[in-house]
Scaffold this motif. Structure first.
Motif, PDB file in Angstrom:
ATOM      1  N   LEU A 324       0.813  -1.210   0.000  1.00 49.73           N
ATOM      2  CA  LEU A 324       0.000   0.000   0.000  1.00 49.73           C
ATOM      3  C   LEU A 324       0.851   1.266   0.000  1.00 49.73           C
ATOM      4  O   LEU A 324       0.499   2.268  -0.632  1.00 49.73           O
ATOM      5  N   GLY A 325       1.989   1.225   0.687  1.00 43.19           N
ATOM      6  CA  GLY A 325       2.856   2.395   0.710  1.00 43.19           C
ATOM      7  C   GLY A 325       3.349   2.784  -0.672  1.00 43.19           C
ATOM      8  O   GLY A 325       3.601   3.959  -0.952  1.00 43.19           O
ATOM      9  N   LEU A 326       3.495   1.791  -1.566  1.00 35.11           N
ATOM     10  CA  LEU A 326       3.912   2.059  -2.943  1.00 35.11           C
ATOM     11  C   LEU A 326       2.727   2.314  -3.866  1.00 35.11           C
ATOM     12  O   LEU A 326       2.841   3.033  -4.858  1.00 35.11           O
ATOM     13  N   LEU A 332      -4.551   7.351  -5.324  1.00 37.48           N
ATOM     14  CA  LEU A 332      -4.927   8.760  -5.179  1.00 37.48           C
ATOM     15  C   LEU A 332      -5.152   9.411  -6.535  1.00 37.48           C
ATOM     16  O   LEU A 332      -6.037  10.260  -6.686  1.00 37.48           O
ATOM     17  N   ARG A 333      -4.351   9.025  -7.528  1.00 36.07           N
ATOM     18  CA  ARG A 333      -4.538   9.561  -8.871  1.00 36.07           C
ATOM     19  C   ARG A 333      -5.886   9.148  -9.444  1.00 36.07           C
ATOM     20  O   ARG A 333      -6.460   9.834 -10.288  1.00 36.07           O
ATOM     21  N   LEU A 334      -6.392   8.023  -8.984  1.00 39.56           N
ATOM     22  CA  LEU A 334      -7.702   7.529  -9.433  1.00 39.56           C
ATOM     23  C   LEU A 334      -8.823   7.965  -8.485  1.00 39.56           C
ATOM     24  O   LEU A 334      -9.935   7.443  -8.561  1.00 39.56           O
ATOM     25  N   ASP A 335      -8.524   8.916  -7.587  1.00 41.17           N
ATOM     26  CA  ASP A 335      -9.492   9.407  -6.599  1.00 41.17           C
ATOM     27  C   ASP A 335     -10.005   8.282  -5.711  1.00 41.17           C
ATOM     28  O   ASP A 335     -11.188   8.221  -5.361  1.00 41.17           O
ATOM     29  N   MET A 336      -9.108   7.377  -5.344  1.00 42.63           N
ATOM     30  CA  MET A 336      -9.453   6.277  -4.449  1.00 42.63           C
ATOM     31  C   MET A 336      -8.577   6.381  -3.202  1.00 42.63           C
ATOM     32  O   MET A 336      -7.362   6.590  -3.309  1.00 42.63           O
ATOM     33  N   ASP A 360      -6.513   2.486 -14.369  1.00 47.60           N
ATOM     34  CA  ASP A 360      -5.172   3.045 -14.467  1.00 47.60           C
ATOM     35  C   ASP A 360      -4.568   2.801 -15.844  1.00 47.60           C
ATOM     36  O   ASP A 360      -3.990   3.709 -16.456  1.00 47.60           O
ATOM     37  N   ALA A 361      -4.713   1.585 -16.368  1.00 51.26           N
ATOM     38  CA  ALA A 361      -4.124   1.230 -17.655  1.00 51.26           C
ATOM     39  C   ALA A 361      -5.007   1.601 -18.827  1.00 51.26           C
ATOM     40  O   ALA A 361      -4.529   1.725 -19.953  1.00 51.26           O
ATOM     41  N   GLY A 362      -6.319   1.783 -18.573  1.00 47.57           N
ATOM     42  CA  GLY A 362      -7.243   2.007 -19.684  1.00 47.57           C
ATOM     43  C   GLY A 362      -7.362   0.778 -20.554  1.00 47.57           C
ATOM     44  O   GLY A 362      -7.686   0.865 -21.743  1.00 47.57           O
ATOM     45  N   SER A 363      -7.093  -0.388 -19.955  1.00 46.62           N
ATOM     46  CA  SER A 363      -7.149  -1.641 -20.708  1.00 46.62           C
ATOM     47  C   SER A 363      -7.502  -2.777 -19.761  1.00 46.62           C
ATOM     48  O   SER A 363      -7.547  -2.604 -18.540  1.00 46.62           O
TER      49      SER A 363
END
Length: 638
Positions: A324-326, A332-336, A360-363
């Motif tokens: 989780l630390g990584l 956060l970028r995904l508003d999660m 994240d990947a859009g795939s």
């Protein structure tokens, strides 16, 4: 854990942690370690000067006692040894590699008091809420520490010094041959059609390397545990200790990467090709990739989740929480905002993480793990029985030798020509993946291959292939999707269009000679033969190697099924497929997928190789003739 010791509550609003405070005069060998506990805020402005320890709990039945604020506290022996070795380092004890490390005192007077964070003591594990809160702070703790001290265990066989000398030699060789790491990435990876493939070298390691010592060093249990990745990667500076020896983690990880690149991950004295790989070396390469993004391949969230499957955890939820630390920057970028919560099921957590990886990947690349992960379910309970078919079991593993099928890689932009994913939000039905795609065919015939047949020489392999060919040649000519090229299509399908190095063979003349040589090696056992008109004109200097094709076929059919569709197309797909399952093209997936209708929902079985459909031409033809949108439908995959 403690006799008479009582944990005082931490102040959550100040992001407090407990630190152990040691004085210099209590670190002597043979003395019982004595310390006090201090609460400290992790706010940047108040961040104290402290060290953090990374280690494995080991056999928790083996205990040692330390004194904390006058109370006797029983801790795992490995934790006590890690503390004792760390104190020796911090207070200036001797070490084989101490002279190569930056002095911890930075030229100042020797420290008289130090603060240390170690999970087994500094977290009240009986308090579930506190445990969740503290685990959510791992990124701040390990990135805020002055140093992260990694305890690999005692040097019982007295080989650690030789191993460290060997690691230094490997690092020197790596830097020498890559222009001080400038060309490292180019050495490690090759690009083909915008895809990266691992590049391996047959070069020898330095003659001075002690292979048994290296094997022992990387066989430390520390290299198998998932939690250690973020502990090591987040550190400002990390040092590994084995017995009385020490070496920077950076060198340990870089040496592992170079050894893996050179095919020396097995490290047997005679370099036997049959020896098992040292898991620690493989896992240390993952740590290197996370440490040095400048030299490594870019990572997506799905890549990180797949990496977690290489390491061990006691709790299945820690396959996510242990990283989780990584992972927090991705979430956060995904508003999660995900925090450790051990009250939820692994199905709920894995589903949430998988949906995040897709966004994240859009795939749908991460779904490939769902059909390749293997493992037993001895501890399954109700929540695991409800695992959606499209969600990977991150508590399983990816292991080709134990049953994971090899990945199917499509050439160019893939079967959907790089068309973007069309997905609906899953808020209302979080267990359902709703995506748009095209149902293109239905499976009519299928056949499994006994894996042992491909390990017993050409005759046994040829006999099994002959049975599949017999099934292939049954349809009438009107059902043949390939015409005169059927034999070539069949030969390419069995290896999923890839050679033994998992590279595309569509226009590979050398590989076409390989499968011609294989069929010749099989002899007159009824196996189909490829004629010169099927192969086309090839240069005389192109020489075939039957073993290369046999290996490629073994990888292609391993734990998968051969199938023929209603329109006569040939394919290799998941081993669970059966008659009437559907072949679909889903934008966002590079390969076709096999789905099964169950009630009002679909079940994801896995990706597939379908000959003639992998390079996007079929998809583009639908689009060019204006038929794509009318064929598009929503698949609700549960």
């Amino acid at each position: 854990m403690a006799t008479g010791y009582v944990y005082q509550p931490l102040k959550t609003d100040k992001e407090e942690v407990r630190l152990l405070v040691f004085n210099k005069d209590v670190a002597g060998p043979g003395d019982r370690l004595t310390c006090s506990v201090k609460h400290a805020s992790m706010y940047d402005a108040l961040l104290p000067d402290f060290y953090a320890i990374s280690y494995t709990w080991g056999d928790t039945t083996r205990r040692r006692t330390i004194l904390i604020d006058g109370c006797h506290v029983s801790v795992p022996q490995n934790a006590e040894e890690a503390l004792r070795r760390s104190l020796t380092h911090i207070f200036g004890g001797n070490s084989k590699r101490q002279d190569s490390l930056e002095p911890t005192t930075s030229g100042q007077s020797v420290k008289q008091e130090v603060k240390i964070w170690i999970d087994v003591i500094c977290i009240d594990h009986s308090d579930v809420r506190e445990k969740n809160e503290q685990l959510a702070m791992m990124r701040r703790i390990y990135s805020g520490a002055r140093e992260v001290l990694i305890w690999l265990g005692q040097d019982d066989d007295m080989t650690a010094w030789d191993a460290i000398d060997s690691i230094d030699s490997v690092v020197d060789q790596c830097k020498s041959e890559t222009d001080d790491l400038v060309n490292l990435r180019k050495s490690m990876w090759s690009a083909e059609a915008s895809k990266l493939y691992a590049r391996f070298s047959a070069g020898a390691l330095p003659a001075s390397c002690n292979l048994p010592a290296l094997r022992n060093f990387y066989s430390s249990p520390w290299f198998t545990r998932l939690w250690v990745i973020q502990e090591a990667v987040l550190a400002k500076r990390a040092i590994c200790f084995r017995g009385s020896s020490s070496i920077p983690l950076h060198n340990v990880a870089l040496a592992a990467q170079w050894m893996w690149h050179r095919g020396h991950g097995k490290l047997t004295p005679d370099e036997s090709t049959n020896a098992a790989h040292v898991i620690g070396i493989r896992n240390a390469t993952e740590i290197w990739d996370c440490l040095e993004t400048q030299y490594a391949t870019p990572k997506l969230l799905g890549t990180m989740l797949a990496m977690a499957m290489e390491f061990e955890t006691t709790n299945p939820l820690d396959k996510i929480y242990g990283l989780l630390g990584l992972l927090q920057p991705w979430f956060l970028r995904l508003d999660m905002y995900i925090v450790p919560d051990y009250s939820i099921s692994r199905a709920e957590l894995y589903t949430l993480a998988t949906r995040a990886a897709i966004k994240d990947a859009g795939s749908l690349g991460v779904l490939g793990i769902a059909c390749r992960a293997i493992g037993s379910r001895p501890d399954d309970d109700g929540d695991d029985l409800a695992m959606p078919s499209w969600v990977p079991r991150y508590d399983w593993t990816l292991n080709f030798s134990s049953g994971s099928p090899y990945p199917i890689r499509a050439p160019l932009q893939g079967a959907c020509n790089g068309s973007p994913l069309r997905m609906r939000d899953g808020v209302a039905f979080p267990n359902v993946l709703t995506v748009q795609g095209v149902l293109v065919d239905e499976i009519r015939h299928e056949r499994s291959f006994p894996l042992e047949a491909f390990r017993n020489g050409y005759k046994a392999a040829g006999a099994e292939i002959a049975k599949a060919w017999s099934l292939t040649s049954k349809p009438k000519p009107s059902q043949d999707a390939y015409g005169k090229a059927l034999e070539t299509a069949f030969a390419m399908t069995l290896c999923t269009g890839q050679n033994a190095a998992l590279q595309d063979i569509t226009h590979d003349q050398t590989f076409r000679r390989h499968y011609a040589a294989f069929y010749e090696a099989c002899g007159d056992d009824g196996t189909t033969r490829l004629h010169s008109k099927s192969l086309g004109a090839l240069p005389d200097e192109v020489v075939g190697n039957a073993q290369e094709y046999l290996k490629a076929v073994r990888q292609g059919v391993s734990n998968r099924k051969y199938f023929i569709t209603a329109t006569g197309r040939l394919g290799i797909g998941p081993k669970e497929l059966c008659r009437s399952d559907k072949v679909c093209l889903i934008p966002g997936s590079t390969a076709p997928v096999v789905l099964r209708k169950e009630g009002g929902f679909w079940k994801f079985l896995g990706d597939a190789y379908v000959h003639g459909m992998m390079d996007g031409k079929f998809f583009c033809e639908l689009e060019a003739h204006g038929r794509l949108e009318e064929k598009m439908q929503w698949f609700h995959i549960e």
